[in-house]
Scaffold this motif. Structure first.
Motif, PDB file in Angstrom:
ATOM      1  N   MET A 271       0.905  -1.278   0.110  1.00  0.00           N
ATOM      2  CA  MET A 271       0.063  -0.012   0.058  1.00  0.00           C
ATOM      3  C   MET A 271       0.844   1.203  -0.010  1.00  0.00           C
TER       4      MET A 271
ATOM      5  N   ARG B 241       0.082  10.077  -1.036  1.00  0.00           N
ATOM      6  CA  ARG B 241      -1.316  10.635  -1.718  1.00  0.00           C
ATOM      7  C   ARG B 241      -1.751  12.096  -0.993  1.00  0.00           C
TER       8      ARG B 241
ATOM      9  N   GLN C 184       0.442   9.893   9.221  1.00  0.00           N
ATOM     10  CA  GLN C 184       0.942   9.915   7.994  1.00  0.00           C
ATOM     11  C   GLN C 184       0.606  10.966   6.984  1.00  0.00           C
TER      12      GLN C 184
ATOM     13  N   PHE D 104     -10.855   3.866   3.804  1.00  0.00           N
ATOM     14  CA  PHE D 104     -10.594   2.405   3.581  1.00  0.00           C
ATOM     15  C   PHE D 104      -9.519   1.765   4.110  1.00  0.00           C
ATOM     16  N   SER D 105      -8.339   2.526   4.298  1.00  0.00           N
ATOM     17  CA  SER D 105      -7.421   1.958   5.127  1.00  0.00           C
ATOM     18  C   SER D 105      -7.605   1.770   6.579  1.00  0.00           C
TER      19      SER D 105
ATOM     20  N   LEU E 285      -2.601   6.564  10.885  1.00  0.00           N
ATOM     21  CA  LEU E 285      -2.860   6.760   9.641  1.00  0.00           C
ATOM     22  C   LEU E 285      -2.675   8.278   9.384  1.00  0.00           C
TER      23      LEU E 285
ATOM     24  N   TRP F 138      -4.634   2.793  15.323  1.00  0.00           N
ATOM     25  CA  TRP F 138      -4.182   2.555  14.224  1.00  0.00           C
ATOM     26  C   TRP F 138      -4.678   3.850  13.258  1.00  0.00           C
TER      27      TRP F 138
ATOM     28  N   ALA G 105     -11.070  -2.222   6.653  1.00  0.00           N
ATOM     29  CA  ALA G 105     -11.129  -2.848   5.329  1.00  0.00           C
ATOM     30  C   ALA G 105     -12.477  -2.831   4.772  1.00  0.00           C
TER      31      ALA G 105
ATOM     32  N   LEU H  79      -0.155   7.158   2.877  1.00  0.00           N
ATOM     33  CA  LEU H  79      -0.962   8.068   2.591  1.00  0.00           C
ATOM     34  C   LEU H  79      -0.330   9.302   2.487  1.00  0.00           C
TER      35      LEU H  79
ATOM     36  N   ARG I 185      -9.375   7.437   1.029  1.00  0.00           N
ATOM     37  CA  ARG I 185      -8.562   6.513   1.019  1.00  0.00           C
ATOM     38  C   ARG I 185      -8.199   6.038   2.640  1.00  0.00           C
ATOM     39  N   LEU I 186      -8.228   7.237   3.384  1.00  0.00           N
ATOM     40  CA  LEU I 186      -8.103   7.032   4.955  1.00  0.00           C
ATOM     41  C   LEU I 186      -9.103   6.198   5.374  1.00  0.00           C
TER      42      LEU I 186
END
Length: 219
Positions: A1, A7, A59, A31-32, A56, A52, A35, A4, A28-29
């Protein structure tokens, strides 16, 4: 992957060049973080692990990570007061302890309606209830779009990137549909033109993601 943070640079560069802000990054955040969001974007199922999610976000923007939880609490309470309570209701004076149906109807009609709607969506009878509740409200909204000549309806409360085309507003306007692929820069490139004709009607429940999920549960 891909990280981020990469991205983030892609989205920022795209916005600077085209003058258009793309919301692909925060999707995308999501989705990551969870799941299943990539298969069915359902906020009711968005329950990521706290550490988690903070990782993210770090990042994307390191400076946000330490204060993001406090910000989300403040922001959610504000949005809740704006969207769930009656316009004349003082948010500081609201309590839900011991509330009955009639009380909630007066102080938080939108919250009550949303609660009933969510219960309906998770019910095994959702396919039967769809026409009575969701479809009738959708027809009201669609009528509003047509009456006010709104050509591209979208969800302003939670802009998930879905912008519709209303053929009833401008029936002579043309629209084309393409299948697209993303490149390593995160940009979309059309690959196949689809022969699609827009018609002024609601999508059949069987053809929607929620409808497919509901009918699958009943089998």
């Amino acid at each position: 992957m891909r990280p981020l943070s990469h991205r983030r640079l892609t989205e920022r560069a795209y916005a600077e060049v085209s003058g258009e802000m793309n919301n692909r990054l925060y999707k995308r955040l999501a989705f990551s973080a969870v799941a299943s969001m990539g298969r069915l974007f359902n906020p009711a199922l968005f329950g990521p692990d706290h550490n988690w999610l903070v990782y993210l976000i770090r990042q994307v923007e390191p400076g946000l990570a330490s204060s993001v939880a406090a910000y989300v609490r403040r922001r959610l309470s504000h949005l809740f007061a704006c969207l769930a309570l009656a316009p004349s209701q003082d948010a500081a004076a609201v309590t839900f302890q011991g509330c009955d149906f009639n009380t909630l109807t007066a102080i938080a009609p939108h919250l009550l309606g949303q609660g009933l709607f969510r219960e309906m969506r998770s019910s095994g009878r959702y396919p039967q209830l769809f026409a009575v509740f969701e479809q009738s409200k959708a027809l009201e909204v669609y009528s509003y779009w047509g009456t006010h000549k709104i050509p591209t309806p979208f969800n302003g409360t939670l802009p998930k990137g879905e912008i519709g085309v209303n053929p009833a507003a401008y029936p002579v306007a043309g629209a084309r549909v393409w299948v697209a692929e993303t490149c390593e820069r995160g940009l979309l490139h059309p690959t196949e033109h689809l022969d699609v004709v827009f018609v002024p009607r609601l999508t059949d429940l069987h053809m929607t993601a929620l409808g497919k999920a509901a009918f699958s549960r009943n089998r």
